[in-house]
Design a protein around this motif. Structure first.
Motif, mmCIF file in Angstrom:
data_model
loop_
_atom_site.group_PDB
_atom_site.id
_atom_site.type_symbol
_atom_site.label_atom_id
_atom_site.label_comp_id
_atom_site.label_asym_id
_atom_site.label_seq_id
_atom_site.Cartn_x
_atom_site.Cartn_y
_atom_site.Cartn_z
ATOM 1 N N UNK A 10 0.889 -1.160 0.000
ATOM 2 C CA UNK A 10 0.000 0.000 0.000
ATOM 3 C C UNK A 10 0.930 1.214 0.000
ATOM 4 N N UNK A 56 0.819 2.123 -5.611
ATOM 5 C CA UNK A 56 0.669 0.822 -4.963
ATOM 6 C C UNK A 56 1.254 -0.301 -5.824
ATOM 7 N N UNK A 57 1.429 -1.456 -5.204
ATOM 8 C CA UNK A 57 1.862 -2.632 -5.967
ATOM 9 C C UNK A 57 1.125 -3.857 -5.469
ATOM 10 N N UNK A 118 -20.392 9.387 -6.524
ATOM 11 C CA UNK A 118 -20.677 10.785 -6.175
ATOM 12 C C UNK A 118 -19.848 11.219 -4.974
ATOM 13 N N UNK A 119 -19.816 10.358 -3.956
ATOM 14 C CA UNK A 119 -19.005 10.623 -2.773
ATOM 15 C C UNK A 119 -17.881 9.593 -2.760
ATOM 16 N N UNK A 120 -16.656 10.045 -2.536
ATOM 17 C CA UNK A 120 -15.515 9.135 -2.526
ATOM 18 C C UNK A 120 -15.458 8.422 -1.182
ATOM 19 N N UNK A 122 -14.571 6.705 2.176
ATOM 20 C CA UNK A 122 -13.369 6.805 3.014
ATOM 21 C C UNK A 122 -12.456 5.587 2.842
ATOM 22 N N UNK A 123 -13.046 4.447 2.498
ATOM 23 C CA UNK A 123 -12.276 3.210 2.377
ATOM 24 C C UNK A 123 -11.536 3.117 1.042
ATOM 25 N N UNK A 125 -10.348 6.091 -0.457
ATOM 26 C CA UNK A 125 -9.758 7.394 -0.764
ATOM 27 C C UNK A 125 -8.293 7.357 -1.160
ATOM 28 N N UNK A 127 -6.975 4.683 -2.646
ATOM 29 C CA UNK A 127 -6.827 3.563 -3.574
ATOM 30 C C UNK A 127 -7.482 3.787 -4.931
ATOM 31 N N UNK A 241 -1.426 1.120 -9.743
ATOM 32 C CA UNK A 241 -0.956 -0.139 -9.160
ATOM 33 C C UNK A 241 -0.018 -0.850 -10.133
ATOM 34 N N UNK B 85 -10.668 13.336 4.539
ATOM 35 C CA UNK B 85 -11.114 12.269 3.637
ATOM 36 C C UNK B 85 -11.547 10.986 4.320
ATOM 37 N N UNK B 86 -11.190 10.797 5.581
ATOM 38 C CA UNK B 86 -11.610 9.556 6.243
ATOM 39 C C UNK B 86 -12.997 9.670 6.890
ATOM 40 N N UNK B 88 -16.866 10.843 5.386
ATOM 41 C CA UNK B 88 -17.671 11.372 4.274
ATOM 42 C C UNK B 88 -19.141 11.417 4.678
ATOM 43 N N UNK B 122 -2.107 -5.875 2.070
ATOM 44 C CA UNK B 122 -1.847 -4.554 2.658
ATOM 45 C C UNK B 122 -3.066 -3.636 2.525
ATOM 46 N N UNK B 123 -3.885 -3.887 1.500
ATOM 47 C CA UNK B 123 -5.040 -3.022 1.240
ATOM 48 C C UNK B 123 -6.229 -3.369 2.136
ATOM 49 N N UNK B 127 -9.059 -3.246 7.506
ATOM 50 C CA UNK B 127 -10.482 -3.383 7.194
ATOM 51 C C UNK B 127 -11.026 -4.799 7.387
#
Lengths: 249, 249
Positions: A10, A56-57, A118-120, A122-123, A125, A127, A241, B85-86, B88, B122-123, B127
């Motif tokens: 990440x 990212x990778x 419409x709304x980005x 939080x999970x 943001x 990525x 990525x 951003x975390x 919304x 990692x992503x 979560x």
């Protein structure tokens, strides 16, 4: 013996892949853990290529040398136990002593993700890149992407701060698809190699074509001009990525 | 006028929902932005309930009062532009002046996510909870979960540091499902209300039954004992999501 590992990271909290003084980088964390495992000596880690801060990778490839007597199936766990959670080793295998993660790479695949919500979330943001104010014409982006396929001088799609002399690369495929469940536009691009920022400049340029800021017909001229100024803006790092590195053996 | 908003947040970088001196909390960020919008006065934000450090929300509900003359369709954007951003805001609407986000809530749905992947991506690391070393018997967990349905005294599933006097709650449904693409086990649980840490203790207890540390038959006795010590460990916060709050109107 030489070991090859596939790793995922990440990129959010890293100043990119490559070691830089005073910065937290992926290479630094890998070399720190290997140094601990080897009780002192620095173990140099070589990657297929560097990635920028925020990138990212999911399939970066590295190699390093070690004389540790550790069963091969223990390597992954031994590394993951000590690595921070934002880097994970997915696999480790022994390779020929002349294998080189960068020089032997014959192809790479990257993915670029735009969020159309419409709304980005939080999970999401860090990525995906949020582009809600626009409705891109994806057919137009696909049409434009065809002009990039094949072997070209990609100077127009290379950041100016590069020491590279040869700007000729081959793009094998560009796939643009909407993930309906996630409401994302994704670009998957494969080629024999990519110049500095090349994928992000291609993403930015195709995006500008998608929203009508540039036209499909502009693309051949942008490519032929060999001038970075004619292409679109570099798309943000956190949508990118590194997905796969291909070797010839 | 009173406004109700549905919000989502990534709990990773918050010391929970509720304001605590010197800590970064969701309520603090919301009140800070509302105070700026109102040019001075503190605007108190009331949520359906607090969430602990690390716990996420995809459908938390809050209310607050405002006399700002802002068109209703501008509220969401006005808040999101200033919020980090975390967090919304997903929607904002005007409600009756006696609406109360906590007292009027008649039901809640939570989700708990375990990652069954060999390596924790990692992503996904913030979560879902990584449990790769175990292969849970999901049928056994489902069977055990049936004992929890309905109205019970859930003292055994409540953290001891609580000021609550009434431990009776009703659980309407518990669904345990494997998301094959993500290789995750997910639990969705709905009820009329949940005690402190109740969902995490239920998740931890069902998990211990899944891996054979407790048996299905233990569950009725755990429930009847009304003793927290008999239930399983509290499952980690970062696997938990507040998904939905239901109101009667």
């Amino acid at each position: 013996m030489r070991l090859r590992a596939i790793i995922s990271y990440d990129g959010s909290a890293f100043s990119g892949y490559q070691v830089q003084p005073g910065k937290r980088t992926v290479q630094l964390e890998l070399e720190r853990v290997l140094q601990t495992m080897h009780k002192g000596p620095i173990v140099k880690v070589v990657a297929s290529g560097r990635t920028d801060a925020g990138v990212h990778a999911t399939g970066q490839v590295i190699h390093f040398d070690s004389e540790l007597t550790l069963p091969m199936d223990r390597w992954r766990t031994a590394l993951n136990v000590q690595l921070p959670g934002d880097i994970r080793v997915l696999s480790v295998e022994q390779v020929q002593n002349d294998f080189h993660a960068r020089y032997n790479a014959v192809g790479k695949t990257y993915r670029y993700i735009w969020s159309l919500n419409e709304v980005h979330s939080p999970f999401e943001r860090n990525y995906s890149v949020h582009v809600d104010r626009y409705k891109p014409n994806i057919e137009r982006m696909k049409e434009a992407s065809n002009h990039l396929l094949g072997t070209h001088d990609f100077s127009s799609f290379c950041a100016s701060n590069t020491s590279v002399k040869d700007f000729v690369r081959t793009i094998d495929s560009i796939r643009l698809e909407v993930d309906k469940e996630m409401n994302q536009l994704q670009m998957e691009i494969s080629g024999n190699g990519f110049l500095y920022n090349m994928v992000r400049i291609i993403a930015g340029t195709l995006w500008e074509i998608g929203i009508g800021k540039k036209s499909v017909e502009d693309l051949p001229a942008i490519l032929q001009s060999c001038d970075r100024k004619n292409a679109g803006k570099t798309a943000p790092a956190h949508g990118l990525y590194l997905e796969k590195v291909v070797y010839s053996e």
